[in-house]
Write a protein that holds these residues in place. Structure first.
Motif, PDB file in Angstrom:
ATOM      1  N   GLU A 142       0.906  -1.236  -0.137  1.00 17.74           N
ATOM      2  CA  GLU A 142       0.292  -0.212  -0.134  1.00 17.74           C
ATOM      3  C   GLU A 142       0.838   1.339   0.028  1.00 17.74           C
ATOM      4  O   GLU A 142       0.323   2.278  -0.427  1.00 17.74           O
ATOM      5  N   ASP A 190       6.143   5.935   4.599  1.00 17.07           N
ATOM      6  CA  ASP A 190       4.733   5.498   4.529  1.00 17.07           C
ATOM      7  C   ASP A 190       3.832   6.651   4.749  1.00 17.07           C
ATOM      8  O   ASP A 190       4.109   7.856   5.114  1.00 17.07           O
ATOM      9  N   ASP A 191       2.401   6.494   4.506  1.00 23.43           N
ATOM     10  CA  ASP A 191       1.425   7.462   4.649  1.00 23.43           C
ATOM     11  C   ASP A 191       1.245   7.749   5.977  1.00 23.43           C
ATOM     12  O   ASP A 191       0.847   8.946   6.552  1.00 23.43           O
ATOM     13  N   SER A 195      -0.559   2.470  14.776  1.00 22.29           N
ATOM     14  CA  SER A 195      -0.060   1.717  16.387  1.00 22.29           C
ATOM     15  C   SER A 195       1.281   1.547  16.249  1.00 22.29           C
ATOM     16  O   SER A 195       1.886   1.231  17.267  1.00 22.29           O
ATOM     17  N   THR A 240       3.365  -1.758  12.172  1.00 21.26           N
ATOM     18  CA  THR A 240       3.992  -1.923  10.887  1.00 21.26           C
ATOM     19  C   THR A 240       5.355  -1.306  10.808  1.00 21.26           C
ATOM     20  O   THR A 240       6.355  -2.146  10.142  1.00 21.26           O
TER      21      THR A 240
HETATM   22  C1  R5P Z   1      -2.100   1.274   5.887  1.00 18.96           C
HETATM   23  O1  R5P Z   1      -2.226   0.587   4.830  1.00 18.96           O
HETATM   24  C2  R5P Z   1      -1.194   2.534   6.077  1.00 18.96           C
HETATM   25  O2  R5P Z   1      -0.388   2.738   4.973  1.00 18.96           O
HETATM   26  C3  R5P Z   1      -0.147   2.052   6.995  1.00 18.96           C
HETATM   27  O3  R5P Z   1       0.795   1.162   6.786  1.00 18.96           O
HETATM   28  C4  R5P Z   1      -0.926   1.468   8.313  1.00 18.96           C
HETATM   29  O4  R5P Z   1      -2.052   2.314   8.708  1.00 18.96           O
HETATM   30  C5  R5P Z   1       0.022   1.605   9.667  1.00 18.96           C
HETATM   31  O5  R5P Z   1      -0.768   1.058  10.824  1.00 18.96           O
HETATM   32  P1  R5P Z   1      -0.035   0.417  12.073  1.00 18.96           P
HETATM   33  O6  R5P Z   1       0.909   1.855  12.334  1.00 18.96           O
HETATM   34  O7  R5P Z   1      -0.856   0.357  12.870  1.00 18.96           O
HETATM   35  O8  R5P Z   1       0.832  -0.948  11.934  1.00 18.96           O
END
Ligand code: R5P
Length: 293
Positions: free
Chosen positions: A170, A218-219, A223, A226
């Motif tokens: 993504e 990343d965008d 949490s 990732t």
């Molecule tokens: C989702 O696809 C976004 O691009 C991020 O990778 C995601 O929101 C990250 O979430 P988290 O920090 O909870 O792992």
């Protein structure tokens, strides 16, 4: 056309930048909460026949939404000609399909909820993944600012021999756009989401990148898991921690503290206010204001 700037659930940084850049007045909206938690919006300045730019920050959106909609209604009731929402982070974009038969598509419902109250929407890099355009779900004019050139500029000025790495498929659109700006190498890891705070990240052999500075891009960080799992994998494969550059640092449940030990630097744009903000998205918002007014 005369413009007025106002704000709810504050974003003092962008508000101050906008006031200076546009040289227009800014007035507060008063949000009174009664003991039973009902809201009353008060606007004690004139907005008759004006285009009002309403700046709000939409991270942790649920308690902010009803006062925001009441504010838009109150502005119209006071004679505002147009009310344009400036939400540097646009919430509820990630549930863009029904991942399980029991689930609704909240991105659509949120857009349907917001659209009737505003005459335009300005935002920065909404999570457009399975929904190609904001106009596919928002029925009002929209402007999307892209932070990739600003991210690329920061990376060029602060890191030597960077390789941009997306933690999952993504993120590819953001790493590609950022890398293209400075002609940088880039690739994405693979992610399997197991739950809200649990992901698995895998990759091919990365030894060819050992002489580079790994930069995770990343965008959204929510949490933080990732980025934590991606950082662990890079540490294992390259023997070094990555720098992390992100557009919207939500840092749910103080996940910034969890993430910091895994990276050399944590850098975000000021689309969401945080101590890691080093990249100012105001010029993109100004472009949106010029386009929609
Ligand atoms: C989702 O696809 C976004 O691009 C991020 O990778 C995601 O929101 C990250 O979430 P988290 O920090 O909870 O792992």
């Amino acid at each position: 056309m005369s413009l007025l700037l106002t704000h709810l659930d504050g974003h003092p940084d962008i508000l101050n930048h906008l006031k200076k850049t546009l040289n227009i007045p800014a007035y507060p909206i008063i949000h009174h909460q009664f003991p039973d938690q009902e809201s009353l919006i008060k606007i004690n300045w004139s907005c008759e026949n004006q285009t009002v730019l309403l700046l709000t920050s939409l991270e942790n959106p649920n308690p902010k939404i009803l006062p925001l909609l009441f504010a838009a209604k109150t502005l119209k009731a006071k004679g505002a000609k147009q009310v344009i929402l400036i939400a540097p982070y646009l919430a509820y974009m990630r549930q863009d399909k029904s991942f399980h038969p029991s689930e609704g598509i909240t991105a659509h419902y949120f857009a349907e909820l917001i659209s009737p109250y505003f005459d335009g929407l300005i935002t920065i890099d909404p999570h457009l993944h399975r929904i190609p355009e904001l106009s596919d779900i928002y029925s009002i004019p929209t402007f999307v600012g892209h932070a990739a050139p600003l991210l690329a500029e920061w990376i060029k000025n602060h890191l030597s021999q960077p390789v941009l790495i997306g933690p999952d498929a993504e993120s590819e659109q953001w790493i590609k756009a950022t890398a293209q700006n400075q002609n940088l190498p880039h690739f994405a890891l693979e992610k399997k989401r197991l739950g809200d705070t649990s992901v698995e990240i895998t990759s091919e052999d990365l030894t060819q990148w050992q002489t580079h500075t790994p930069v995770l891009v990343d965008d959204i960080i929510s949490s933080g898991h990732t980025m934590i799992e991606a950082s662990k994998l890079l540490r294992e494969q390259l023997g070094k921690k990555p720098a992390i550059v992100c557009i919207h640092g939500l840092f749910a449940q103080n996940s910034d503290a969890l993430l910091l030990p895994y990276c050399t630097q944590l850098i975000t744009t000021n689309a969401v206010l945080h101590q890691s903000n080093q990249i100012d998205v105001t010029p993109l918002i100004v472009e949106g204001i010029h386009q929609l007014t």
